[in-house]
Design a protein around this motif. Structure first.
Motif, PDB file in Angstrom:
ATOM      1  N   HIS A   1      67.715   0.337 -19.776  1.00 46.60           N
ATOM      2  CA  HIS A   1      66.798   0.366 -18.628  1.00 46.60           C
ATOM      3  C   HIS A   1      66.367  -1.078 -18.363  1.00 46.60           C
ATOM      4  CE1 HIS A   1      66.364   4.773 -18.667  1.00 46.60           C
ATOM      5  NE2 HIS A   1      66.519   4.630 -19.974  1.00 46.60           N
ATOM      6  N   VAL A   2      66.656  -1.567 -17.181  1.00 44.09           N
ATOM      7  CA  VAL A   2      66.433  -2.978 -16.857  1.00 44.09           C
ATOM      8  C   VAL A   2      65.110  -3.150 -16.121  1.00 44.09           C
ATOM      9  CG1 VAL A   2      67.337  -4.996 -15.649  1.00 44.09           C
ATOM     10  CG2 VAL A   2      68.918  -3.385 -16.740  1.00 44.09           C
ATOM     11  N   VAL A   3      64.321  -4.121 -16.573  1.00 47.38           N
ATOM     12  CA  VAL A   3      63.054  -4.465 -15.921  1.00 47.38           C
ATOM     13  C   VAL A   3      63.125  -5.943 -15.547  1.00 47.38           C
ATOM     14  CG1 VAL A   3      60.552  -4.591 -16.126  1.00 47.38           C
ATOM     15  CG2 VAL A   3      61.794  -2.734 -17.264  1.00 47.38           C
ATOM     16  N   ALA A   4      63.196  -6.228 -14.252  1.00 44.83           N
ATOM     17  CA  ALA A   4      63.275  -7.611 -13.768  1.00 44.83           C
ATOM     18  C   ALA A   4      61.926  -8.022 -13.204  1.00 44.83           C
ATOM     19  CB  ALA A   4      64.352  -7.739 -12.700  1.00 44.83           C
ATOM     20  N   ILE A   5      61.498  -9.233 -13.542  1.00 41.10           N
ATOM     21  CA  ILE A   5      60.160  -9.685 -13.178  1.00 41.10           C
ATOM     22  C   ILE A   5      60.222 -10.964 -12.359  1.00 41.10           C
ATOM     23  CG2 ILE A   5      57.956 -10.501 -14.104  1.00 41.10           C
ATOM     24  CD1 ILE A   5      58.421  -8.656 -16.501  1.00 41.10           C
ATOM     25  N   CYS A   6      59.700 -10.906 -11.146  1.00 37.20           N
ATOM     26  CA  CYS A   6      59.542 -12.049 -10.255  1.00 37.20           C
ATOM     27  C   CYS A   6      60.873 -12.601  -9.769  1.00 37.20           C
ATOM     28  CB  CYS A   6      58.672 -13.108 -10.919  1.00 37.20           C
ATOM     29  SG  CYS A   6      58.187 -14.446  -9.786  1.00 37.20           S
ATOM     30  N   GLN A   7      61.133 -13.877 -10.028  1.00 35.39           N
ATOM     31  CA  GLN A   7      62.275 -14.586  -9.444  1.00 35.39           C
ATOM     32  C   GLN A   7      63.619 -13.879  -9.608  1.00 35.39           C
ATOM     33  OE1 GLN A   7      64.234 -16.546 -12.066  1.00 35.39           O
ATOM     34  NE2 GLN A   7      65.868 -16.505 -10.556  1.00 35.39           N
TER      35      GLN A   7
ATOM     36  N   VAL B   1      64.428  -8.953 -17.799  1.00 40.34           N
ATOM     37  CA  VAL B   1      65.056 -10.119 -17.193  1.00 40.34           C
ATOM     38  C   VAL B   1      63.948 -11.106 -16.852  1.00 40.34           C
ATOM     39  CG1 VAL B   1      66.576 -10.982 -15.391  1.00 40.34           C
ATOM     40  CG2 VAL B   1      66.881  -8.657 -16.264  1.00 40.34           C
ATOM     41  N   ALA B   2      63.901 -12.190 -17.622  1.00 44.71           N
ATOM     42  CA  ALA B   2      62.835 -13.186 -17.461  1.00 44.71           C
ATOM     43  C   ALA B   2      63.175 -14.150 -16.331  1.00 44.71           C
ATOM     44  CB  ALA B   2      62.641 -13.953 -18.766  1.00 44.71           C
ATOM     45  N   PRO B   3      62.158 -14.697 -15.686  1.00 48.36           N
ATOM     46  CA  PRO B   3      62.402 -15.674 -14.611  1.00 48.36           C
ATOM     47  C   PRO B   3      62.973 -16.986 -15.140  1.00 48.36           C
ATOM     48  CG  PRO B   3      60.144 -14.811 -14.552  1.00 48.36           C
ATOM     49  CD  PRO B   3      60.722 -14.416 -15.860  1.00 48.36           C
ATOM     50  N   MET B   4      63.780 -17.639 -14.329  1.00 54.06           N
ATOM     51  CA  MET B   4      64.133 -19.037 -14.553  1.00 54.06           C
ATOM     52  C   MET B   4      63.487 -19.800 -13.401  1.00 54.06           C
ATOM     53  SD  MET B   4      67.807 -21.036 -14.571  1.00 54.06           S
ATOM     54  CE  MET B   4      68.446 -20.507 -16.150  1.00 54.06           C
ATOM     55  N   SER B   5      62.206 -20.053 -13.536  1.00 48.69           N
ATOM     56  CA  SER B   5      61.452 -20.645 -12.429  1.00 48.69           C
ATOM     57  C   SER B   5      60.515 -21.749 -12.892  1.00 48.69           C
ATOM     58  CB  SER B   5      60.649 -19.555 -11.710  1.00 48.69           C
ATOM     59  OG  SER B   5      59.814 -18.863 -12.624  1.00 48.69           O
TER      60      SER B   5
ATOM     61  N   VAL C   1      64.457 -10.780  -9.575  1.00 49.87           N
ATOM     62  CA  VAL C   1      64.567  -9.441  -8.985  1.00 49.87           C
ATOM     63  C   VAL C   1      65.771  -9.310  -8.051  1.00 49.87           C
ATOM     64  CG1 VAL C   1      63.485  -7.908  -7.279  1.00 49.87           C
ATOM     65  CG2 VAL C   1      62.197  -8.641  -9.297  1.00 49.87           C
ATOM     66  N   PRO C   2      65.933 -10.173  -7.034  1.00 51.00           N
ATOM     67  CA  PRO C   2      67.081  -9.994  -6.137  1.00 51.00           C
ATOM     68  C   PRO C   2      68.420 -10.164  -6.837  1.00 51.00           C
ATOM     69  CG  PRO C   2      65.912 -12.042  -5.642  1.00 51.00           C
ATOM     70  CD  PRO C   2      65.067 -11.285  -6.589  1.00 51.00           C
ATOM     71  N   LEU C   3      68.519 -11.074  -7.810  1.00 46.15           N
ATOM     72  CA  LEU C   3      69.777 -11.293  -8.505  1.00 46.15           C
ATOM     73  C   LEU C   3      70.082 -10.161  -9.481  1.00 46.15           C
ATOM     74  CD1 LEU C   3      69.547 -15.146  -9.133  1.00 46.15           C
ATOM     75  CD2 LEU C   3      70.652 -13.917  -7.261  1.00 46.15           C
ATOM     76  N   THR C   4      69.056  -9.539 -10.039  1.00 47.78           N
ATOM     77  CA  THR C   4      69.262  -8.371 -10.889  1.00 47.78           C
ATOM     78  C   THR C   4      69.769  -7.198 -10.062  1.00 47.78           C
ATOM     79  OG1 THR C   4      67.449  -9.123 -12.317  1.00 47.78           O
ATOM     80  CG2 THR C   4      68.171  -6.842 -12.570  1.00 47.78           C
ATOM     81  N   LEU C   5      69.231  -7.053  -8.861  1.00 53.31           N
ATOM     82  CA  LEU C   5      69.719  -6.026  -7.944  1.00 53.31           C
ATOM     83  C   LEU C   5      71.194  -6.282  -7.617  1.00 53.31           C
ATOM     84  CD1 LEU C   5      68.857  -3.572  -6.158  1.00 53.31           C
ATOM     85  CD2 LEU C   5      68.395  -5.236  -4.340  1.00 53.31           C
ATOM     86  N   ALA C   6      71.541  -7.543  -7.366  1.00 57.86           N
ATOM     87  CA  ALA C   6      72.924  -7.903  -7.054  1.00 57.86           C
ATOM     88  C   ALA C   6      73.846  -7.649  -8.249  1.00 57.86           C
ATOM     89  CB  ALA C   6      72.999  -9.369  -6.629  1.00 57.86           C
ATOM     90  N   ALA C   7      73.385  -7.955  -9.461  1.00 54.95           N
ATOM     91  CA  ALA C   7      74.193  -7.727 -10.657  1.00 54.95           C
ATOM     92  C   ALA C   7      74.473  -6.239 -10.848  1.00 54.95           C
ATOM     93  CB  ALA C   7      73.479  -8.288 -11.888  1.00 54.95           C
ATOM     94  N   THR C   8      73.484  -5.396 -10.555  1.00 56.86           N
ATOM     95  CA  THR C   8      73.674  -3.949 -10.668  1.00 56.86           C
ATOM     96  C   THR C   8      74.676  -3.458  -9.633  1.00 56.86           C
ATOM     97  OG1 THR C   8      71.370  -3.757 -11.431  1.00 56.86           O
ATOM     98  CG2 THR C   8      72.470  -1.732 -10.730  1.00 56.86           C
ATOM     99  N   ALA C   9      74.571  -3.984  -8.407  1.00 61.13           N
ATOM    100  CA  ALA C   9      75.525  -3.614  -7.361  1.00 61.13           C
ATOM    101  C   ALA C   9      76.932  -4.084  -7.718  1.00 61.13           C
ATOM    102  CB  ALA C   9      75.084  -4.203  -6.024  1.00 61.13           C
ATOM    103  N   TYR C  10      77.037  -5.248  -8.339  1.00 54.27           N
ATOM    104  CA  TYR C  10      78.334  -5.766  -8.785  1.00 54.27           C
ATOM    105  C   TYR C  10      78.966  -4.803  -9.787  1.00 54.27           C
ATOM    106  CZ  TYR C  10      81.695  -9.197 -10.650  1.00 54.27           C
ATOM    107  OH  TYR C  10      82.832  -9.850 -11.062  1.00 54.27           O
ATOM    108  N   LEU C  11      78.171  -4.342 -10.746  1.00 52.74           N
ATOM    109  CA  LEU C  11      78.672  -3.392 -11.734  1.00 52.74           C
ATOM    110  C   LEU C  11      79.033  -2.056 -11.099  1.00 52.74           C
ATOM    111  CD1 LEU C  11      76.335  -3.969 -14.829  1.00 52.74           C
ATOM    112  CD2 LEU C  11      78.804  -4.308 -14.728  1.00 52.74           C
TER     113      LEU C  11
ATOM    114  N   LEU D   1      61.950  -3.156 -10.593  1.00 51.19           N
ATOM    115  CA  LEU D   1      61.853  -4.475  -9.984  1.00 51.19           C
ATOM    116  C   LEU D   1      60.383  -4.795  -9.721  1.00 51.19           C
ATOM    117  CD1 LEU D   1      64.785  -4.052  -7.418  1.00 51.19           C
ATOM    118  CD2 LEU D   1      64.886  -4.915  -9.767  1.00 51.19           C
ATOM    119  N   ILE D   2      59.891  -5.841 -10.342  1.00 55.71           N
ATOM    120  CA  ILE D   2      58.460  -6.159 -10.309  1.00 55.71           C
ATOM    121  C   ILE D   2      58.218  -7.487  -9.589  1.00 55.71           C
ATOM    122  CG2 ILE D   2      56.396  -6.582 -11.694  1.00 55.71           C
ATOM    123  CD1 ILE D   2      57.547  -4.851 -13.877  1.00 55.71           C
ATOM    124  N   GLY D   3      57.594  -7.431  -8.423  1.00 57.02           N
ATOM    125  CA  GLY D   3      57.102  -8.611  -7.721  1.00 57.02           C
ATOM    126  C   GLY D   3      58.128  -9.682  -7.462  1.00 57.02           C
ATOM    127  N   GLY D   4      59.281  -9.333  -6.874  1.00 57.53           N
ATOM    128  CA  GLY D   4      60.312 -10.328  -6.617  1.00 57.53           C
ATOM    129  C   GLY D   4      60.648 -10.466  -5.144  1.00 57.53           C
TER     130      GLY D   4
END
Length: 424
Positions: free
Chosen positions: A173-179, A110-114, A181-191, A205-208
């Motif tokens: 296997h999901v790897v979220a980087i930086c920005q 999951v790439a940042p949109m930053s 991270v919190p939204l990827t966590l939320a998407a997993t909780a949504y599922l 979750l890497i550096g978010g």
């Protein structure tokens, strides 16, 4: 500030500098300029070369330029990029290698949109391809998205991730980087609540900034010091007439770039002065260290205004994720619903963007996830970039991530129903 004239003024300034650089190069290249030795002409040509390239690359999306990957038996496989899901604000793309058997490790980056393109993770992708089947979120430049496509905020971002995860299936296997991270966590909780069978096997979750208040940085201090009204008035502009997204409100990439450079102005000034010197001496190369770095660093993209403002307000100011009060389409997303997805946190000791503790806060939100499914790693001496693309990533973090993926690749065991006949 929310006027197309302001946006076009910035674009005109960029275009003018690019033209000045090209003009200087052309002037210095006239044969008559070589009739007599004149070091000033060499310096003018060097200045023009560096200036033209600097301002031209700001509006061009970098190519992925993934080289052939050497896999088993020493065979090289070319990398072909295929679009799996195509959407207005971002695509899900797949790096395929014809002739290579599919890897057992299926990884979604999951790439940042930053402010930068997904190509910022090029080195991360290259490092994973020999051992993994890699997918990545490829976000679009908001300036190129027509107003008719509608809005795009943190909730829409989360729903995009939900759709991508559903498409790839539960063995991802999901790897979220930086920005993200919190939204990827939320998407997993949504599922976890809406479609448990579609949850990924693991989440790295890497550096978010899950909890920006856990450890302050300049980024979090800025978010707390300005009001939303100030941000909207000073940072948001409308796309000018040159692009397809004319009229769309955005946080311009050029404005973001100016902020990036101002944080280390002296360092960047020295880097460009030294590059001009090398060009004048004939020592600069198309893919030298300077050009390789700045081709990516200077290539910036506009963010949808709704996404930028909602990120500041809901992630940094209100701390919706950290307080477990995040909502999507009016429904609360409870992080406690994650009970089977293994979660690993990676932080850098010297990260000045998402300082240690900000990402680690995610584990405290996973109240119903067994400790055996939780892991964390703090990389000594690593800065923000190093934890996903530098030497620390290659030598230390990447092997840990692959081991974590392997340890959590089996389908989670379902809880056994209680035995009604058991003695009290």
């Amino acid at each position: 500030m929310k006027y197309m004239m302001t946006y076009d003024l910035m674009e005109s300034a960029r275009n003018t500098n690019q033209w000045l650089g090209a003009t200087a190069r052309a002037f210095a290249s006239y044969p008559m300029m070589s009739l007599a030795a004149n070091p000033a002409i060499d310096w003018l040509n060097a200045w023009g070369e560096v200036t033209e390239r600097t301002f031209a690359r700001m509006v061009v999306k970098p190519d992925w330029n993934i080289p052939p990957i050497t896999c088993s038996k020493g065979k090289d496989h070319p990398v072909v990029i295929k679009t799996v899901v195509e959407k207005p604000f971002g695509d899900l793309i797949h790096f395929t290698m014809p002739g290579r058997a599919s890897s057992k490790r299926h990884v979604l980056l999951v790439a940042p949109m930053s402010g930068h393109y997904a190509t910022l993770l090029r080195k991360t992708v290259i490092s994973l391809l020999p051992d993994c089947d890699v997918y990545i979120t490829d976000w679009h430049n908001a300036r190129d998205i027509p107003v008719s496509a509608g809005k795009f905020d943190v909730e829409d971002y989360t729903l995009y991730l939900v759709e991508f995860m559903r498409k790839l299936g539960p063995d991802i296997h999901v790897v979220a980087i930086c920005q993200p991270v919190p939204l990827t966590l939320a998407a997993t909780a949504y599922l976890a609540e809406e479609d448990p069978k579609a949850q990924p096997r693991s989440l790295t979750l890497i550096g978010g900034p899950v909890d920006p208040e856990a450890n302050h940085t300049e980024v979090t201090d800025f978010g707390r010091s300005v009001t939303m009204g100030q941000l909207e008035q000073t940072m948001i502009q409308r796309v000018g007439f040159k692009y397809e997204g004319v009229g769309r409100t955005v946080y311009p990439g050029l404005l973001q770039l100016a902020s990036f450079i101002s944080m280390n102005a002296e360092t960047h000034a020295t880097a460009f002065r030294d590059q001009i010197t090398r060009a004048a001496k004939g020592e600069a190369r198309d893919h030298d260290k300077h050009n390789t770095f700045y081709d990516e660093y200077l290539a910036v993209m506009d963010m949808p205004a709704e996404f930028y403002l909602s990120t500041v307000e809901r992630i940094f100011k209100n701390r919706d994720i950290a307080r477990n009060e995040f909502t999507v389409a009016g429904r609360k997303v409870d992080m406690g619903k994650i009970t089977t997805v293994a979660v690993k946190i990676v932080e850098g000791e010297d990260d000045d963007i998402s300082a240690p503790g900000q990402c680690l806060a995610a584990l405290d939100l996973l109240t119903n996830l067994p400790d055996s499914k939780k892991a964390s790693h703090l990389e000594p001496g690593a800065g923000h970039y190093g934890i996903f693309a530098g030497g620390s990533w290659r030598n230390n973090i990447r092997p840990l991530v692959l081991d974590f993926i392997d340890a959590n690749s089996a389908e989670p065991q379902k809880a056994k129903p209680a035995n009604k006949n058991a003695a009290a």
